[in-house]
Design a protein around this motif. Structure first.
Motif, mmCIF file in Angstrom:
data_model
loop_
_atom_site.group_PDB
_atom_site.id
_atom_site.type_symbol
_atom_site.label_atom_id
_atom_site.label_comp_id
_atom_site.label_asym_id
_atom_site.label_seq_id
_atom_site.Cartn_x
_atom_site.Cartn_y
_atom_site.Cartn_z
ATOM 1 N N UNK A 8 -62.555 19.791 -3.515
ATOM 2 C CA UNK A 8 -61.506 19.573 -2.529
ATOM 3 C C UNK A 8 -61.943 20.117 -1.166
ATOM 4 N N UNK A 9 -62.549 21.290 -1.168
ATOM 5 C CA UNK A 9 -63.039 21.866 0.083
ATOM 6 C C UNK A 9 -64.086 20.956 0.728
ATOM 7 N N UNK A 10 -64.984 20.431 -0.094
ATOM 8 C CA UNK A 10 -66.006 19.521 0.411
ATOM 9 C C UNK A 10 -65.374 18.253 0.985
ATOM 10 N N UNK A 11 -64.442 17.631 0.239
ATOM 11 C CA UNK A 11 -63.847 16.366 0.681
ATOM 12 C C UNK A 11 -63.067 16.539 1.973
ATOM 13 N N UNK A 12 -62.289 17.607 2.090
ATOM 14 C CA UNK A 12 -61.511 17.819 3.305
ATOM 15 C C UNK A 12 -62.422 18.096 4.508
ATOM 16 N N UNK A 13 -63.490 18.835 4.280
ATOM 17 C CA UNK A 13 -64.438 19.093 5.364
ATOM 18 C C UNK A 13 -65.100 17.792 5.817
ATOM 19 N N UNK A 14 -65.443 16.929 4.860
ATOM 20 C CA UNK A 14 -66.047 15.641 5.201
ATOM 21 C C UNK A 14 -65.076 14.776 5.985
ATOM 22 N N UNK A 48 -75.246 18.855 1.145
ATOM 23 C CA UNK A 48 -74.190 17.875 1.362
ATOM 24 C C UNK A 48 -73.889 17.653 2.837
ATOM 25 N N UNK A 49 -74.213 18.635 3.680
ATOM 26 C CA UNK A 49 -73.917 18.517 5.107
ATOM 27 C C UNK A 49 -75.135 18.901 5.952
ATOM 28 N N UNK A 50 -75.264 18.240 7.111
ATOM 29 C CA UNK A 50 -76.092 18.745 8.193
ATOM 30 C C UNK A 50 -75.162 19.584 9.062
ATOM 31 N N UNK A 58 -72.297 14.553 7.147
ATOM 32 C CA UNK A 58 -72.719 14.309 5.774
ATOM 33 C C UNK A 58 -74.181 13.880 5.692
ATOM 34 N N UNK A 59 -74.884 14.419 4.719
ATOM 35 C CA UNK A 59 -76.213 13.929 4.372
ATOM 36 C C UNK A 59 -76.047 12.662 3.518
ATOM 37 N N UNK A 65 -71.453 11.422 -2.619
ATOM 38 C CA UNK A 65 -70.474 12.251 -3.310
ATOM 39 C C UNK A 65 -69.086 12.081 -2.699
ATOM 40 N N UNK A 66 -69.021 11.973 -1.382
ATOM 41 C CA UNK A 66 -67.717 11.846 -0.717
ATOM 42 C C UNK A 66 -67.008 10.564 -1.145
ATOM 43 N N UNK A 67 -67.748 9.445 -1.264
ATOM 44 C CA UNK A 67 -67.123 8.196 -1.695
ATOM 45 C C UNK A 67 -66.489 8.356 -3.072
ATOM 46 N N UNK A 68 -67.174 9.069 -3.964
ATOM 47 C CA UNK A 68 -66.634 9.255 -5.310
ATOM 48 C C UNK A 68 -65.467 10.247 -5.294
ATOM 49 N N UNK A 69 -65.583 11.285 -4.469
ATOM 50 C CA UNK A 69 -64.494 12.263 -4.379
ATOM 51 C C UNK A 69 -63.219 11.616 -3.849
ATOM 52 N N UNK A 70 -63.350 10.750 -2.850
ATOM 53 C CA UNK A 70 -62.181 10.091 -2.277
ATOM 54 C C UNK A 70 -61.426 9.318 -3.349
#
Length: 294
Positions: A8-14, A48-50, A58-59, A65-70
């Protein structure tokens, strides 16, 4: 943080492009999110991030990963909405891929009505005449025209597409009007270049109970249906195109249909979506709206 909280932290940051904005949205502090994302990166063994001092980007691994997390988080939101009794309140973003002309003329007006009924619903309509990979591109629904190949996708037919052979009156005045298939040899064509293969789409006609395929010589090649229509209206040649693309120009007399009795059988138009998974409420609602008779 738990594993789910790390995602969740990753997805919201993205989504926000920064730890600070994501932290405000989640009601926490940027350092907590940054630590959660670093733990997730260590666990996955990828970056996961630059990161810069002002933002994060996003790298390629992060984008996948973000597409799947969404998609997964969207399903969780749908479950939460249903559990709280809010089945009618559609939330999240509905991602749909559709051919350009059909998407503009049919899909978008229906989605607009759905969004007016559910203001919390976001729309991401991707107009594209080439076929995509739904899972790879993070799309909930796609509109496909023609017979479908066997796949893991669930399909629901929603419409039919006819094909009409057309030309501008000025072109016919100069070159004559073809009335039989053999007459096409004396004419030039505007061809639709299929975005996926780069090949010209052959014309099809119904004759003596069967389908005849014709590939007339073309001086003009167009890979998008709006351009195909305009080329025909400008008198650049004969053109076979979807009936809904040509309808308004035929009604205004800008184009003339030719050999209407040889029209090929219509092609099915279907909605396709991944099977074997929970379907979020917003996707179910879109399917029902788009499957209504025209």
């Amino acid at each position: 943080m738990s594993s789910m909280q790390q995602y969740l932290a990753f997805a919201q940051t993205a989504r926000h492009g920064s730890f600070a904005a994501a932290a405000r949205d989640l009601g926490t502090v940027p350092s907590a999110l940054a630590k959660a994302v670093r733990r997730l990166e260590r666990g996955l063994g990828v970056a996961l991030f630059h990161r810069t001092t002002r933002q994060v980007r996003l790298t390629p691994d992060g984008e996948r990963l973000f597409r799947r997390c969404e998609r997964i988080l969207g399903e969780i939101e749908a479950l939460q909405a249903e559990a709280s009794g809010a089945r009618e309140a559609l939330v999240g973003t509905l991602r749909i891929d559709a051919p350009v002309a059909y998407g503009q003329q049919v899909i978008l007006p229906r989605l607009a009505q759905l969004q007016r009924t559910h203001p919390a619903l976001g729309l991401d309509l991707r107009l594209n005449d080439a076929q995509i990979d739904l899972l790879r591109d993070g799309v909930d629904l796609a509109v496909r025209i023609g017979e479908l190949k066997d796949s893991t996708l669930v399909a629901r037919r929603i419409d039919w597409q006819g094909l009409v052979l057309c030309a501008a009156p000025a072109y016919l005045a100069e070159r004559g009007t073809p009335r039989r298939l053999r007459d096409l040899d004396a004419h030039i064509a505007v061809a639709f270049r299929m975005p996926g293969s780069g090949r010209d789409r052959a014309w099809q006609f119904r004759q003596r109970g069967g389908i005849v395929t014709v590939a007339p010589p073309a001086r003009t090649h167009v890979n998008e249906t709006g351009g195909l229509l305009e080329a025909a209206r400008l008198g650049l040649g004969l053109c076979q195109m979807p009936d809904y693309v040509a309808a308004a120009s035929l009604a205004r007399g800008e184009l003339v249909e030719l050999m209407a009795g040889l029209r090929p059988p219509p092609l099915p138009i279907s909605l396709v979506y991944p099977g074997g998974r929970l379907i979020p409420a917003r996707v179910r609602a879109a399917i029902e709206v788009l499957a209504q008779p025209t």
